[in-house]
Write an enzyme that holds these catalytic residues in place. Structure first.
Site, mmCIF file in Angstrom:
data_model
loop_
_atom_site.group_PDB
_atom_site.id
_atom_site.type_symbol
_atom_site.label_atom_id
_atom_site.label_comp_id
_atom_site.label_asym_id
_atom_site.label_seq_id
_atom_site.Cartn_x
_atom_site.Cartn_y
_atom_site.Cartn_z
ATOM 1 N NE ARG A 79 0.033 0.897 2.210
ATOM 2 C CZ ARG A 79 0.643 0.391 1.536
ATOM 3 N NH1 ARG A 79 0.078 -0.903 1.510
ATOM 4 N NH2 ARG A 79 1.709 0.776 0.952
ATOM 5 C CD GLU B 248 2.154 -8.047 6.855
ATOM 6 O OE1 GLU B 248 1.891 -7.556 5.558
ATOM 7 O OE2 GLU B 248 2.063 -7.544 7.981
ATOM 8 C CE1 TYR C 247 7.430 1.234 6.219
ATOM 9 C CE2 TYR C 247 7.899 1.274 3.788
ATOM 10 C CZ TYR C 247 7.689 0.511 4.816
ATOM 11 O OH TYR C 247 7.867 -0.799 4.849
ATOM 12 C CG LEU D 152 0.900 -2.701 4.981
ATOM 13 C CD1 LEU D 152 1.264 -1.620 6.056
ATOM 14 C CD2 LEU D 152 2.256 -2.561 3.893
ATOM 15 C CG HIS E 219 10.362 7.542 25.300
ATOM 16 N ND1 HIS E 219 11.653 7.717 26.029
ATOM 17 C CD2 HIS E 219 10.654 6.268 24.947
ATOM 18 C CE1 HIS E 219 12.389 6.584 25.962
ATOM 19 N NE2 HIS E 219 11.713 5.681 25.131
ATOM 20 C CE LYS F 211 4.652 0.641 2.726
ATOM 21 N NZ LYS F 211 5.238 -0.585 2.851
HETATM 22 N N1 PDD Z 1 6.558 -3.283 1.452
HETATM 23 N N2 PDD Z 1 3.442 -6.173 4.036
HETATM 24 C C1 PDD Z 1 4.422 -5.634 4.511
HETATM 25 C C2 PDD Z 1 5.013 -5.953 5.588
HETATM 26 C C3 PDD Z 1 5.027 -4.685 3.528
HETATM 27 O O1 PDD Z 1 6.052 -4.009 4.089
HETATM 28 C C4 PDD Z 1 4.497 -4.512 2.007
HETATM 29 C C5 PDD Z 1 5.299 -3.640 1.372
HETATM 30 C C6 PDD Z 1 3.335 -5.200 1.742
HETATM 31 C C7 PDD Z 1 2.961 -5.134 0.554
HETATM 32 O O2 PDD Z 1 2.247 -3.959 0.364
HETATM 33 P P1 PDD Z 1 2.044 -3.287 -1.208
HETATM 34 O O3 PDD Z 1 1.280 -4.001 -1.989
HETATM 35 O O4 PDD Z 1 0.933 -2.084 -0.798
HETATM 36 O O5 PDD Z 1 3.410 -2.601 -1.627
HETATM 37 C C8 PDD Z 1 2.772 -6.136 2.821
HETATM 38 C C9 PDD Z 1 7.271 -2.321 0.745
HETATM 39 C C10 PDD Z 1 7.168 -2.359 -0.803
HETATM 40 C C11 PDD Z 1 8.359 -1.898 1.252
HETATM 41 O O6 PDD Z 1 8.576 -2.016 2.548
HETATM 42 O O7 PDD Z 1 9.715 -1.600 0.713
#
Ligand code: PDD
Length: 291
Positions: free
Chosen positions: A56, A185, A37, A209, A107, A153
């Site tokens: 990405r 993170e 996603y 991420l 699977h 992601k």
């Molecule tokens: N999440 N780390 C993780 C595990 C994340 O899920 C996200 C973003 C980030 C920050 O990435 P970015 O700056 O590209 O939004 C870091 C999104 C917003 C979500 O899962 O809703």
């Protein structure tokens, strides 16, 4: 339409009301969490860093061996059509691709004849309200129980969901994930630390991420001659931080002022975080003026 999802949504080449959008329960996203996603913030109906988000997405698709179902222009078209049809000026666009619907639960990858499921929709962008920017938010630390490809992601987010709920159960906004004694993170955000005037950021490895907001923050720090060190951050350093921030497409830059019940620094958002928030706002405005 629900208050949080605009009509129409996009599903497998069609734009249709959410109420009419259906996916088979044999979809591999549903059965295996086998999908990827992306979340793209939109300001004044302009997507922020769209190319980077789409790059990405492409990298994640390649990382899970899922053929990209659309060309870049196809993705851009979906994003712009959803933005135009949604009622809000500031939005978040959600894109999801799963490995599709097979005729059984098994699977290994389905045969090549099975096409991926592509789903996308627009939501209102909910950034942190002004009150939270004044107080900052509370966070907890938890062991990072995720797999070893956190740079992808993917929609299999159970470890993130459980950690985030643990934070919510304790009245906190985020859980900071600690692996091998170092900060990785948050459950849905990247984390920055300030110590003695230096901005510390965990490095991009397979255990974090690569955030688009993370990149913007490091670019803004460089542009303003802010001292930065991109390196592993030990848990002890996290606890001794002057400032801690969370950063994501939806939260932008937000101070964490309490960690595991202890005040971070003096317990209020720190000066560098406040400057970064302003730089971020100014940068957004500049970008939006340009496009
Ligand atoms: N999440 N780390 C993780 C595990 C994340 O899920 C996200 C973003 C980030 C920050 O990435 P970015 O700056 O590209 O939004 C870091 C999104 C917003 C979500 O899962 O809703």
């Amino acid at each position: 339409m629900t208050p949080n999802v605009a009509d129409p949504v996009y599903l497998n080449g069609r734009y249709l009301p959410l109420a009419e959008a259906g996916v088979s329960p044999l979809d591999r996203g549903f059965l295996f969490g086998d999908g990827v996603y992306e979340v793209i913030p939109v300001y004044s109906r302009r997507p922020f860093r769209l190319d980077e988000h789409l790059q990405r997405l492409a990298a994640t698709l390649a990382g899970v061996r899922l053929a990209d179902p659309l060309l870049v222009d196809g993705w851009r078209d979906i994003v712009f059509r959803l933005i135009a049809a949604a009622p809000w000026e500031d939005q978040s666009i959600y894109l999801q691709v799963t490995r599709g619907v097979d005729d059984k639960r098994d699977h290994p990858f389905p045969p090549a004849s099975v096409s991926p499921t592509v789903f996308a929709f627009a939501s209102p962008l909910v950034t942190a309200p002004a009150e939270l920017r004044v107080t900052g938010v509370a966070a907890i630390t938890v062991p990072d129980l995720r797999w070893s490809r956190c740079d992808l992601k993917v929609i299999s987010l159970l470890a993130n969901v459980l950690a985030r709920q643990q934070a919510v159960d304790q009245g906190c906004a985020e859980a900071l994930l600690i692996r091998d004694g170092t900060l990785k993170e948050g459950t849905a955000s990247n984390i920055f630390v300030v110590k003695n005037g230096v901005l510390l950021a965990p490095p991009k490895t397979q255990l974090m991420l690569p955030g688009i907001t993370y990149d913007v923050i490091l670019e803004l720090a460089a542009a303003h001659h802010q001292a930065v060190a991109v390196r592993e951050i030990a848990e002890a350093e996290l606890r001794a931080a002057d400032e801690i921030w969370m950063a994501s497409s939806t939260k932008e830059v937000l101070a964490i002022t309490t960690l595991d019940g202890q005040a971070v620094g003096n317990g209020r958002p720190g000066p560098l975080g406040e400057r970064m928030w302003q730089w971020y706002q100014d940068f957004k405005t500049t970008v939006m003026r340009k496009t």
